[in-house]
Write an enzyme that holds these catalytic residues in place. Structure first.
Site, PDB file in Angstrom:
ATOM      1  CD  GLU A 189     -62.974  31.925 -15.487  1.00 60.03           C
ATOM      2  OE1 GLU A 189     -63.436  32.111 -14.343  1.00 60.03           O
ATOM      3  OE2 GLU A 189     -63.223  32.669 -16.450  1.00 60.03           O
ATOM      4  CE  LYS A 206     -30.555  16.422 -26.936  1.00 61.81           C
ATOM      5  NZ  LYS A 206     -31.342  16.509 -25.706  1.00 61.81           N
ATOM      6  N   GLY A 237     -37.572  11.258 -25.551  1.00 59.52           N
ATOM      7  CA  GLY A 237     -36.793  11.086 -26.783  1.00 59.52           C
ATOM      8  C   GLY A 237     -35.284  11.077 -26.552  1.00 59.52           C
TER       9      GLY A 237
HETATM   10  C1  R5P Z   1     -32.431  19.245 -23.420  1.00 63.06           C
HETATM   11  O1  R5P Z   1     -31.449  19.905 -23.708  1.00 63.06           O
HETATM   12  C2  R5P Z   1     -32.757  18.815 -22.029  1.00 63.06           C
HETATM   13  O2  R5P Z   1     -31.657  18.816 -21.197  1.00 63.06           O
HETATM   14  C3  R5P Z   1     -33.408  17.448 -22.020  1.00 63.06           C
HETATM   15  O3  R5P Z   1     -32.488  16.496 -22.498  1.00 63.06           O
HETATM   16  C4  R5P Z   1     -34.629  17.439 -22.876  1.00 63.06           C
HETATM   17  O4  R5P Z   1     -35.372  18.599 -22.707  1.00 63.06           O
HETATM   18  C5  R5P Z   1     -35.491  16.243 -22.594  1.00 63.06           C
HETATM   19  O5  R5P Z   1     -36.608  16.269 -23.430  1.00 63.06           O
HETATM   20  P1  R5P Z   1     -37.135  14.949 -24.100  1.00 63.06           P
HETATM   21  O6  R5P Z   1     -37.352  13.943 -23.008  1.00 63.06           O
HETATM   22  O7  R5P Z   1     -38.406  15.345 -24.775  1.00 63.06           O
HETATM   23  O8  R5P Z   1     -36.096  14.501 -25.083  1.00 63.06           O
END
Ligand code: R5P
Length: 292
Positions: free
Chosen positions: A39, A191, A226
């Site tokens: 806490e 993506k 990622g």
């Molecule tokens: C996703 O749409 C966001 O704009 C970022 O690209 C994403 O959240 C980044 O997360 P990570 O670094 O885990 O890929």
């Protein structure tokens, strides 16, 4: 008497102190004590005046702990003034702003209710993941863009005809704003993210525009790294020159920074919404402008 009091939560002391200086506000520090059971107890170092009170606290990891501290500070501030503004430079949970898969909870909506319930009259955030998140707030809610400040930093690097790239189509508008201010061209990659595993892959194909170019990859946030790693690997395969990364919020969970560098990124530049090794750009100025 100054018009403002700034309360700096433990997660955002740098931004809060700079903001207080810019607003010529009274600054109040907070003390945090964590008990053996986990806490937290947050205490104000002095009593706020009855003017406009800004509570400044980001909700990066530990997200729930920083969030609860933020809500507690708002609730305390509300005892002194009806005019409490929550300044949350990095708003956690903002990616959970809709029900993507059946049964999911729109956490952003739950959190929006908590901010109102704690006593915030208004909320200010910096580059929230999507403006959809702000619609859940039933109080006045404002997003400020850190892109102009990030561009100022990149201008100083004097890159020769860089190409601004968004790692996904969702970030196209941001990349456009960045490119326009930098005076360069921009593109957005395609993506795909697996909604269950969270894994990402780039599904764009041959892109001649990137050959031999210095790239500025622009995103709102880096969490696991990622998205940036996949985008960098793709761009390197397309024979670009160097890859620079600009993002507002660098969570850089675990060894993300190392893995991003290993993928071939020359430099990561982020803001102080989340303090860390990459936070080179200050957002207190843009927050002060919206408050004044
Ligand atoms: C996703 O749409 C966001 O704009 C970022 O690209 C994403 O959240 C980044 O997360 P990570 O670094 O885990 O890929």
């Amino acid at each position: 008497m100054t018009k403002f009091t700034v309360i700096g939560g433990k997660a955002s002391q740098d931004v809060a102190k700079k903001l207080a200086r810019k607003l010529k506000a009274t600054y109040i520090n907070t003390e945090l004590r964590t008990f053996p059971d986990g806490e937290n107890k947050v205490t104000l170092s002095k009593k706020p005046k009855k003017n406009r009170i800004l509570v400044v606290q980001s909700t990066y990891p530990p997200v729930d702990s920083n969030l609860l501290q933020c809500l507690s500070l708002i609730s305390k501030a509300r005892q002194f003034s009806p005019n409490v503004i929550a300044v949350v430079p990095y708003m956690g949970y903002a990616r959970q702003d809709r029900e993507f898969l059946p049964g999911e909870i729109v956490s952003m909506q739950v959190i929006a209710k908590l901010f109102k319930g704690a006593g915030a009259k208004k909320i200010i955030v910096v580059d929230i993941h999507s403006l959809i998140g702000l619609k859940h707030f039933k109080i006045s809610a404002k997003n400020v863009s850190a892109v102009p400040e990030l561009v100022k930093y990149f201008k100083k690097l004097k890159l020769k005809e860089p190409l601004v790239v968004s790692p996904d189509l969702g970030g196209k508008k941001r990349a456009k704003e960045f490119a326009n201010l930098l005076g360069s061209n921009y593109i957005a990659l395609k993506k795909k993210r697996d909604r269950k595993t969270g894994k990402v892959k780039i599904i764009s194909t041959n892109l001649k525009q990137v050959v031999g170019k210095d790239i500025v990859l622009v995103d709102d946030m880096i969490s696991s790294g990622g998205s940036i790693i996949k985008a960098t690997e793709f761009l390197k395969k397309q024979k670009c020159k160097r890859v620079f990364v600009s993002c507002t919020h660098a969570l850089l969970v675990g060894d993300a920074e190392k893995r991003i560098k290993r993928a071939g990124v020359s430099k990561i530049v982020s803001t102080n919404t989340i303090p860390g090794t990459t936070s080179k750009v200050d957002v207190s100025n843009i927050i002060a402008k919206t408050v004044m």
